[in-house]
Design a protein around this motif. Structure first.
Motif, PDB file in Angstrom:
ATOM      1  N   THR A 104      -6.443  11.738   4.933  1.00  0.00           N
ATOM      2  CA  THR A 104      -5.711  11.574   6.735  1.00  0.00           C
ATOM      3  C   THR A 104      -5.380  10.404   6.777  1.00  0.00           C
ATOM      4  OG1 THR A 104      -7.936  10.534   6.921  1.00  0.00           O
ATOM      5  CG2 THR A 104      -7.562  12.929   7.984  1.00  0.00           C
ATOM      6  N   ASP A 105      -4.700   9.794   7.512  1.00  0.00           N
ATOM      7  CA  ASP A 105      -4.114   8.311   8.165  1.00  0.00           C
ATOM      8  C   ASP A 105      -5.358   7.337   7.712  1.00  0.00           C
ATOM      9  OD1 ASP A 105      -1.431   9.179   8.180  1.00  0.00           O
ATOM     10  OD2 ASP A 105      -1.633   8.881  10.416  1.00  0.00           O
ATOM     11  N   ALA A 106      -6.405   8.181   7.685  1.00  0.00           N
ATOM     12  CA  ALA A 106      -7.931   6.688   7.214  1.00  0.00           C
ATOM     13  C   ALA A 106      -8.040   6.920   5.979  1.00  0.00           C
ATOM     14  CB  ALA A 106      -8.461   7.175   8.359  1.00  0.00           C
ATOM     15  N   ASP A 107      -8.135   7.989   4.908  1.00  0.00           N
ATOM     16  CA  ASP A 107      -8.258   7.867   4.220  1.00  0.00           C
ATOM     17  C   ASP A 107      -6.977   7.265   3.074  1.00  0.00           C
ATOM     18  OD1 ASP A 107     -10.284   9.714   3.779  1.00  0.00           O
ATOM     19  OD2 ASP A 107      -8.965  11.205   3.810  1.00  0.00           O
ATOM     20  N   LEU A 108      -6.241   6.956   3.754  1.00  0.00           N
ATOM     21  CA  LEU A 108      -4.482   6.621   3.136  1.00  0.00           C
ATOM     22  C   LEU A 108      -5.042   5.177   3.473  1.00  0.00           C
ATOM     23  CD1 LEU A 108      -1.449   8.404   3.852  1.00  0.00           C
ATOM     24  CD2 LEU A 108      -2.658   8.652   1.173  1.00  0.00           C
ATOM     25  N   GLU A 109      -5.522   4.548   4.390  1.00  0.00           N
ATOM     26  CA  GLU A 109      -5.564   3.449   4.948  1.00  0.00           C
ATOM     27  C   GLU A 109      -6.917   2.922   3.965  1.00  0.00           C
ATOM     28  OE1 GLU A 109      -6.746   0.249   8.637  1.00  0.00           O
ATOM     29  OE2 GLU A 109      -6.813   2.754   9.601  1.00  0.00           O
ATOM     30  N   VAL A 110      -7.309   3.633   3.399  1.00  0.00           N
ATOM     31  CA  VAL A 110      -8.819   2.769   2.360  1.00  0.00           C
ATOM     32  C   VAL A 110      -8.088   2.783   1.286  1.00  0.00           C
ATOM     33  CG1 VAL A 110     -10.907   3.842   0.656  1.00  0.00           C
ATOM     34  CG2 VAL A 110     -10.338   4.417   3.926  1.00  0.00           C
ATOM     35  N   ALA A 111      -7.317   3.990   1.018  1.00  0.00           N
ATOM     36  CA  ALA A 111      -6.612   3.493  -0.001  1.00  0.00           C
ATOM     37  C   ALA A 111      -5.452   2.408  -0.600  1.00  0.00           C
ATOM     38  CB  ALA A 111      -5.888   4.356  -0.610  1.00  0.00           C
ATOM     39  N   GLY A 112      -5.028   1.806   0.575  1.00  0.00           N
ATOM     40  CA  GLY A 112      -4.402   0.867   1.107  1.00  0.00           C
ATOM     41  C   GLY A 112      -2.756   1.585   1.247  1.00  0.00           C
ATOM     42  N   LEU A 113      -2.878   2.171   1.171  1.00  0.00           N
ATOM     43  CA  LEU A 113      -1.699   3.061   1.440  1.00  0.00           C
ATOM     44  C   LEU A 113      -0.852   3.442   2.352  1.00  0.00           C
ATOM     45  CD1 LEU A 113      -2.598   5.598  -2.145  1.00  0.00           C
ATOM     46  CD2 LEU A 113      -0.946   3.214  -1.871  1.00  0.00           C
ATOM     47  N   THR A 114       0.353   4.531   2.640  1.00  0.00           N
ATOM     48  CA  THR A 114       0.867   4.632   4.010  1.00  0.00           C
ATOM     49  C   THR A 114       1.324   5.900   3.335  1.00  0.00           C
ATOM     50  OG1 THR A 114       3.040   3.272   3.867  1.00  0.00           O
ATOM     51  CG2 THR A 114       0.930   2.356   5.542  1.00  0.00           C
ATOM     52  N   LYS A 115       2.093   6.677   3.779  1.00  0.00           N
ATOM     53  CA  LYS A 115       2.895   7.619   3.240  1.00  0.00           C
ATOM     54  C   LYS A 115       4.495   7.852   3.435  1.00  0.00           C
ATOM     55  CE  LYS A 115       1.205  11.740   5.951  1.00  0.00           C
ATOM     56  NZ  LYS A 115       1.444  12.888   6.782  1.00  0.00           N
ATOM     57  N   ASP A 116       4.882   6.505   3.763  1.00  0.00           N
ATOM     58  CA  ASP A 116       6.343   5.120   3.469  1.00  0.00           C
ATOM     59  C   ASP A 116       6.242   4.669   2.064  1.00  0.00           C
ATOM     60  OD1 ASP A 116       7.233   5.745   6.231  1.00  0.00           O
ATOM     61  OD2 ASP A 116       6.489   4.461   6.832  1.00  0.00           O
ATOM     62  N   ASP A 117       5.476   4.634   1.155  1.00  0.00           N
ATOM     63  CA  ASP A 117       5.132   3.658   0.516  1.00  0.00           C
ATOM     64  C   ASP A 117       5.112   4.675  -0.869  1.00  0.00           C
ATOM     65  OD1 ASP A 117       3.328   1.743   1.189  1.00  0.00           O
ATOM     66  OD2 ASP A 117       1.519   2.031   0.849  1.00  0.00           O
ATOM     67  N   PHE A 118       5.365   6.035  -0.180  1.00  0.00           N
ATOM     68  CA  PHE A 118       6.032   7.037  -2.085  1.00  0.00           C
ATOM     69  C   PHE A 118       7.813   7.266  -1.721  1.00  0.00           C
ATOM     70  CE2 PHE A 118       1.808   6.868  -1.017  1.00  0.00           C
ATOM     71  CZ  PHE A 118       1.263   7.203  -2.601  1.00  0.00           C
ATOM     72  N   PHE A 119       8.145   8.030  -1.995  1.00  0.00           N
ATOM     73  CA  PHE A 119       9.454   8.800  -1.897  1.00  0.00           C
ATOM     74  C   PHE A 119       9.582  10.115  -1.395  1.00  0.00           C
ATOM     75  CE2 PHE A 119      10.063   6.904  -5.991  1.00  0.00           C
ATOM     76  CZ  PHE A 119      11.438   6.182  -6.208  1.00  0.00           C
ATOM     77  N   ALA A 120      10.218   9.892  -0.329  1.00  0.00           N
ATOM     78  CA  ALA A 120      10.573  11.553   0.718  1.00  0.00           C
ATOM     79  C   ALA A 120      10.629  12.497   0.086  1.00  0.00           C
ATOM     80  CB  ALA A 120      11.714  10.652   2.061  1.00  0.00           C
ATOM     81  N   SER A 121      11.101  12.651  -0.706  1.00  0.00           N
ATOM     82  CA  SER A 121      11.040  14.303  -1.426  1.00  0.00           C
ATOM     83  C   SER A 121       9.611  15.013  -2.429  1.00  0.00           C
ATOM     84  CB  SER A 121      11.866  14.236  -2.573  1.00  0.00           C
ATOM     85  OG  SER A 121      11.659  13.295  -3.646  1.00  0.00           O
ATOM     86  N   SER A 122       8.657  13.564  -2.535  1.00  0.00           N
ATOM     87  CA  SER A 122       7.575  13.731  -3.014  1.00  0.00           C
ATOM     88  C   SER A 122       6.693  14.672  -1.533  1.00  0.00           C
ATOM     89  CB  SER A 122       6.775  12.730  -4.125  1.00  0.00           C
ATOM     90  OG  SER A 122       6.985  11.685  -3.488  1.00  0.00           O
ATOM     91  N   ILE A 123       6.874  13.809  -0.609  1.00  0.00           N
ATOM     92  CA  ILE A 123       6.029  13.529   0.567  1.00  0.00           C
ATOM     93  C   ILE A 123       5.934  15.244   0.883  1.00  0.00           C
ATOM     94  CG2 ILE A 123       5.266  12.721   2.620  1.00  0.00           C
ATOM     95  CD1 ILE A 123       3.689  11.523   0.422  1.00  0.00           C
ATOM     96  N   GLU A 124       7.838  15.313   1.035  1.00  0.00           N
ATOM     97  CA  GLU A 124       6.946  16.760   1.302  1.00  0.00           C
ATOM     98  C   GLU A 124       6.872  17.795   0.836  1.00  0.00           C
ATOM     99  OE1 GLU A 124      11.581  19.581   3.145  1.00  0.00           O
ATOM    100  OE2 GLU A 124      11.241  17.054   1.837  1.00  0.00           O
ATOM    101  N   ALA A 125       6.723  17.694  -0.499  1.00  0.00           N
ATOM    102  CA  ALA A 125       6.632  18.954  -1.395  1.00  0.00           C
ATOM    103  C   ALA A 125       4.228  18.176  -1.275  1.00  0.00           C
ATOM    104  CB  ALA A 125       6.514  18.658  -2.726  1.00  0.00           C
ATOM    105  N   ALA A 126       4.273  17.687  -0.446  1.00  0.00           N
ATOM    106  CA  ALA A 126       2.716  17.531  -0.380  1.00  0.00           C
ATOM    107  C   ALA A 126       2.051  17.594   0.495  1.00  0.00           C
ATOM    108  CB  ALA A 126       2.416  16.024  -0.783  1.00  0.00           C
ATOM    109  N   THR A 127       3.016  17.625   1.210  1.00  0.00           N
ATOM    110  CA  THR A 127       2.334  18.412   3.033  1.00  0.00           C
ATOM    111  C   THR A 127       2.918  19.973   3.236  1.00  0.00           C
ATOM    112  OG1 THR A 127       3.911  15.630   3.601  1.00  0.00           O
ATOM    113  CG2 THR A 127       3.377  17.946   5.316  1.00  0.00           C
ATOM    114  N   GLY A 128       1.461  20.201   3.534  1.00  0.00           N
ATOM    115  CA  GLY A 128       1.569  21.681   3.882  1.00  0.00           C
ATOM    116  C   GLY A 128       2.217  21.812   5.304  1.00  0.00           C
ATOM    117  N   PRO A 129       2.282  23.650   6.126  1.00  0.00           N
ATOM    118  CA  PRO A 129       3.720  23.808   7.222  1.00  0.00           C
ATOM    119  C   PRO A 129       2.259  22.900   8.325  1.00  0.00           C
ATOM    120  CG  PRO A 129       2.276  25.811   5.447  1.00  0.00           C
ATOM    121  CD  PRO A 129       2.297  24.417   4.840  1.00  0.00           C
TER     122      PRO A 129
END
Length: 425
Positions: A104-129
């Motif tokens: 979740t976004d809350a999980d990412l916040e704990v890690a100090g991360l957001t989806k925008d921190d990553f290349f879009a192609s890799s985030i797309e591949a990590a996302t389910g339908p």
């Protein structure tokens, strides 16, 4: 009246009586061996040294089918790890099997991360339908073109600085292969022609460079994608017929042809960069080398790619919040320290690392980092990805075609039929 000394003594006693904060142990599974394994172990050791309150307990399992089978069976009985490495190409099958926990976004916040921190192609591949994130990318590892400068001296394909140049089409590339042959290269282009991984990666790159798609709306190679697949395989079989590539070379042999100074070029993953670097540093390579993004040989820039990522197994009972916080702390630290992973040749998926001065000074890594923007990930389908039926078909159908036992058009039709049957079951 109670004295100050008595109050201090009582306060101290109360503090000492408090239970110490429990140390969190994060059970970690990975499939990383060789240079990857060495570098990951160094990262794990670095994390453990910096964190007294969280310790990673790591286990390395066998890569491929054995690893993913272990994950599936452990999830079924509730005995999986807290965090694990995962190929993004395996996420669609993992979702079908129900073995991954959404992040979740809350999980990412704990890690100090957001989806925008990553290349879009890799985030797309990590996302389910369903739009949920099921893994956090750690790298993008892709096919690159290695080259031996000695075979290109005096040709139009090496500039004054010793860098590869002049390859802007398939015709240019094949002319460079012929020039290298005339300069003494016994096998101008080396790749794993006798195994699933090498053949699939080259085939998928050539298909993608035509704008082709392997699976569309549950159908294998629909419409003109079939013609594009045939063309990709025809290009590969032509390289065989010209004698430019080895005949049914296993992976280790294909690497040895290049490192042994017989091949002018090698199509292989970024993970062989440490091999080249270590041999050059030890003085055992015997030639100057370079590596670049696979040139645009056909209609558009595209290269087969996958990602190592971090995933959390699904569990019958929700993970303890403190344990999950520890897991996300581990993942966040790994991303922020991913420059250590870049030395394995990978492109960090965490953009801040890739844009850092330290990464930009790494060669040849920085030279081919641009492929992160044109990465072509395996089809997002349960039959595709690492150690999948698609890879099996590359071995059972495409490899025989390269050896001349099947016509390219017949091989593609056979591949379509086999995979379509699996999708319709």
């Amino acid at each position: 009246m109670i004295g100050m000394r008595t109050i201090l003594a009582a306060t101290t006693a109360s503090i000492l009586a408090l239970p110490a904060a429990a140390q969190q142990t994060v059970v970690w599974w990975d499939f990383l061996s060789g240079g990857d394994g060495v570098r990951m172990k160094a990262l794990i050791d670095g994390f453990n040294e910096e964190h007294e309150d969280i310790q990673i307990d790591a286990t390395t399992l066998e890569w491929g089918v054995p690893f993913y089978t272990k994950v599936r069976t452990s999830a079924a009985v509730g005995e999986g790890p807290d965090v694990m490495t995962y190929h993004l190409s395996r996420v669609p099958l993992a979702l079908e099997e129900g073995v991954l926990s959404p992040i979740t976004d809350a999980d990412l916040e704990v890690a100090g991360l957001t989806k925008d921190d990553f290349f879009a192609s890799s985030i797309e591949a990590a996302t389910g339908p369903d739009g949920e994130l099921y893994a956090i990318p750690f790298d993008i590892h892709s096919l690159v073109l290695y080259y031996n400068k000695s075979f290109l001296e005096g040709t139009d394909y090496l500039d004054a600085d010793g860098n590869l140049t002049g390859i802007e089409s398939l015709e240019d590339f094949e002319a460079a292969l012929q020039a290298a042959a005339e300069n003494g290269s016994q096998t101008p282009l080396s790749y794993q022609t006798g195994g699933d991984g090498g053949v699939w990666r080259v085939f998928y790159t050539l298909l993608s460079q035509q704008g082709g798609e392997f699976i569309v709306d549950g159908e294998v190679l629909p419409g003109d994608n079939t013609d594009k697949a045939v063309r990709a395989l025809e290009i590969m079989t032509n390289w065989n017929e010209q004698g430019w590539v080895p005949d049914q070379a296993e992976y280790e042999a294909s690497v040895a042809l290049f490192t042994g100074g017989q091949s002018a070029f090698q199509l292989n993953g970024v993970w062989e960069v440490p091999t080249m670097t270590d041999m050059a540093d030890a003085g055992t390579l015997g030639f100057e080398w370079g590596a670049v993004q696979v040139p645009t040989l056909l209609d558009e820039s595209a290269t087969w790619a996958d990602s190592h990522a971090f995933a959390i197994p699904a569990q019958d009972e929700e993970m303890d919040p403190e344990k999950r916080e520890a897991v996300m702390t581990v993942i966040g630290w790994m991303e922020e320290n991913s420059i250590g992973w870049a030395s394995a040749g990978h492109i960090p998926a965490y953009v801040a690392t890739t844009e850092s001065d330290e990464y930009q000074s790494m060669e040849p890594n920085a030279t081919y980092a641009s492929l992160a923007d044109t990465a072509s990930f395996d089809p997002a389908d349960p039959i595709a990805g690492v150690a999948s039926p698609v890879y099996d078909q590359a071995l059972n159908v495409l490899v025989p075609a390269l050896a001349g036992y099947l016509e390219p058009a017949d091989a593609i039709e056979q591949m379509k039929a086999e995979l379509s049957g699996m999708m319709n079951r």
